[in-house]
Motif scaffolding. Sequence first.
Motif, PDB file in Angstrom:
ATOM      1  N   ASN A 179      12.537   3.029   3.602  1.00 38.66           N
ATOM      2  CA  ASN A 179      13.813   2.777   4.270  1.00 38.66           C
ATOM      3  C   ASN A 179      13.806   1.404   4.935  1.00 38.66           C
ATOM      4  OD1 ASN A 179      15.024   5.279   3.682  1.00 38.66           O
ATOM      5  ND2 ASN A 179      13.834   6.236   5.307  1.00 38.66           N
ATOM      6  N   LEU A 180      14.931   0.699   4.804  1.00 38.59           N
ATOM      7  CA  LEU A 180      15.074  -0.634   5.365  1.00 38.59           C
ATOM      8  C   LEU A 180      16.270  -0.657   6.309  1.00 38.59           C
ATOM      9  CD1 LEU A 180      14.286  -3.694   5.302  1.00 38.59           C
ATOM     10  CD2 LEU A 180      15.930  -3.931   3.445  1.00 38.59           C
ATOM     11  N   HIS A 197      12.471  -1.609  -1.800  1.00 40.13           N
ATOM     12  CA  HIS A 197      13.156  -0.916  -2.897  1.00 40.13           C
ATOM     13  C   HIS A 197      12.147  -0.355  -3.902  1.00 40.13           C
ATOM     14  CE1 HIS A 197      16.375   0.101  -5.619  1.00 40.13           C
ATOM     15  NE2 HIS A 197      15.744  -0.532  -6.593  1.00 40.13           N
ATOM     16  N   GLU A 198      11.115  -1.134  -4.217  1.00 44.97           N
ATOM     17  CA  GLU A 198      10.111  -0.722  -5.199  1.00 44.97           C
ATOM     18  C   GLU A 198       9.318   0.499  -4.747  1.00 44.97           C
ATOM     19  OE1 GLU A 198       5.978  -2.552  -7.050  1.00 44.97           O
ATOM     20  OE2 GLU A 198       7.541  -3.930  -6.363  1.00 44.97           O
ATOM     21  N   LYS A 220      13.418 -12.766   2.794  1.00 43.52           N
ATOM     22  CA  LYS A 220      14.267 -11.571   2.779  1.00 43.52           C
ATOM     23  C   LYS A 220      14.202 -10.857   1.435  1.00 43.52           C
ATOM     24  CE  LYS A 220      18.154 -12.471   5.758  1.00 43.52           C
ATOM     25  NZ  LYS A 220      19.517 -13.009   5.814  1.00 43.52           N
ATOM     26  N   LYS A 221      14.262 -11.621   0.353  1.00 40.12           N
ATOM     27  CA  LYS A 221      14.226 -11.019  -0.987  1.00 40.12           C
ATOM     28  C   LYS A 221      12.913 -10.287  -1.229  1.00 40.12           C
ATOM     29  CE  LYS A 221      17.357 -14.211  -3.301  1.00 40.12           C
ATOM     30  NZ  LYS A 221      17.460 -15.284  -4.306  1.00 40.12           N
ATOM     31  N   LYS A 275       0.818  -1.217   0.000  1.00 39.01           N
ATOM     32  CA  LYS A 275       0.000   0.000   0.000  1.00 39.01           C
ATOM     33  C   LYS A 275       0.849   1.263   0.000  1.00 39.01           C
ATOM     34  CE  LYS A 275      -3.909  -1.822   2.604  1.00 39.01           C
ATOM     35  NZ  LYS A 275      -4.637  -1.714   3.885  1.00 39.01           N
ATOM     36  N   SER A 276       2.163   1.119   0.216  1.00 35.98           N
ATOM     37  CA  SER A 276       3.092   2.248   0.344  1.00 35.98           C
ATOM     38  C   SER A 276       2.735   3.146   1.517  1.00 35.98           C
ATOM     39  CB  SER A 276       3.154   3.066  -0.948  1.00 35.98           C
ATOM     40  OG  SER A 276       3.688   2.297  -1.983  1.00 35.98           O
TER      41      SER A 276
END
Length: 147
Positions: free
Chosen positions: A91-92, A86-87, A78-79, A60-61
């Motif tokens: 922030n991670l 990233h998409e 994880k991927k 949903k961003s």
Amino acid sequence: MSDGDEPVAIEAEAPAVEAAAEAPAEAMDTMTALQRVLKKALAHDGLARGLHESAKVLEKSSAQLCVLAQDCDQEDYKKLVQALCHEHNINLIQVPSAKTLGEWAGLCKLDSEGKARKVVGCACVVVKDYGEETEALNVLNEYLKAK
């Protein structure tokens, strides 16, 4: 006579509380700041914990921050989380242990001394709402800008 004594006792305790609040003026490290931000977000019902909840919020961003445990044993998990972050430009931050992340996200029981018992590991936590702005949030934002 006791009425005159009580305000004095209350006034004497107030400066001690103010001094205690000023004591943690030391430099805060990133992991301590992250822990405090997660606790504040948990109190304001702003956390999504686990893959299913986290993936929905990331899609949903509406996420503001994603925290992923490095010791997660499923590479696909994880991927997926890294790709969604990233998409959607979220922030991670990675933490070393899923048990620690689970404790910070409130997935544990507290004993009478306030120590965590029966901690459940959590590989992914997403912050939807920080709650209120704190010093820990400022430290975390500075870390994310420098990253």
